[in-house]
Design a protein around this motif. Sequence first.
Motif, PDB file in Angstrom:
ATOM      1  N   PRO A  43     -74.426  -0.580  57.071  1.00 62.64           N
ATOM      2  CA  PRO A  43     -74.808  -1.321  58.280  1.00 62.64           C
ATOM      3  C   PRO A  43     -74.116  -2.675  58.320  1.00 62.64           C
ATOM      4  CG  PRO A  43     -76.595  -1.326  56.675  1.00 62.64           C
ATOM      5  CD  PRO A  43     -75.545  -0.420  56.130  1.00 62.64           C
ATOM      6  N   TYR A  90     -80.657  -4.017  58.842  1.00 60.37           N
ATOM      7  CA  TYR A  90     -81.285  -2.768  59.274  1.00 60.37           C
ATOM      8  C   TYR A  90     -82.780  -3.005  59.420  1.00 60.37           C
ATOM      9  CZ  TYR A  90     -82.680  -2.337  54.351  1.00 60.37           C
ATOM     10  OH  TYR A  90     -83.212  -2.568  53.114  1.00 60.37           O
ATOM     11  N   THR A 125     -83.294   1.340  62.878  1.00 63.08           N
ATOM     12  CA  THR A 125     -81.974   1.661  62.353  1.00 63.08           C
ATOM     13  C   THR A 125     -82.040   2.863  61.432  1.00 63.08           C
ATOM     14  OG1 THR A 125     -81.288  -0.656  62.399  1.00 63.08           O
ATOM     15  CG2 THR A 125     -80.075   0.820  60.934  1.00 63.08           C
TER      16      THR A 125
END
Length: 308
Positions: free
Chosen positions: A212, A217, A221
């Motif tokens: 990510p 995140y 996510t």
Amino acid sequence: MARLSDEQRRARRARAKRARRRRRHLAGGALLGVVALIAGLALFASGSDPTGDAVAEAEATVARDAPAADGGRAAGRARERAVPKVAIDAIPPLRAGTAEVVQRGPAAGRKVALTFDDGFCADCVTTLIRQLERTGAHATLFPNGTYGSSWAPHARAIRRLVAAGQVIVGSHTFSHVDSPAVGAAAFGADLDRNERWIQQTFGLTGRPYLRPPYGAYDAGTLAAAGERGYTKVVMWSGTVADSNLRSRAYILNAIEHWARPGAIILLHANYPPTAEALPEIVRILRRKRLRTATLQELIGGSPYRPAG
């Protein structure tokens, strides 16, 4: 016998030193010549790409038989390249699952995962791929599709490195989005877009590895990633902090600090010193009795399995 003067003794020692240096150079040239001869014969027989498996096999053969006087460097490169071929003829189907956040791997095996994000510097990507080919180092690439012009010229080489078991490709999203900021739906769409780009460019899937952007995140996510088969959300246990320009010395000091069994180290394909330092990074790891590994080799999960 007449005694030699100090000046004569110094001159004799200098001549002996030059003679030893010439012998080493000649031995090195002979070794390179054997590499070229073996590679040429292999290419003649197979008709394959001269930067592909035939050269790697020839280099590994010569490195294995090289004298110990090379300090073990050639043998080390041969060990890095001694990996099984991987079947990548077809892109595996999506398998949804629960996304797991991974920060490091097991210490067993003394492996270190070098992971490279982004790629907005085309010359840096070029250097990185060439250094991977030259050193035999194993690595994981996390490219963004928005920097596709940097990666596309090396698609064939990257696919070849994946097939050799030396490289794995993951996803870093297409637009380098901050997923909690944009929300799960927009993040998922951007992840889908990058997966399409990876498949179209390299003929591979980036699943199951997601890096990510910004290391950011949240629950949304993770849910969106898992639904799309990105079940390994890969963070890091060490970084060379090269999202900004760093000197080669800074990068090598960071490697010295963070490199330990099971480490996942964050690097970027954005500035020249990082890619240029790869041979020295590999030497540091070998000195520490560590070996480079793809994420597949460190934590598992890849749908691509050794062929045969």
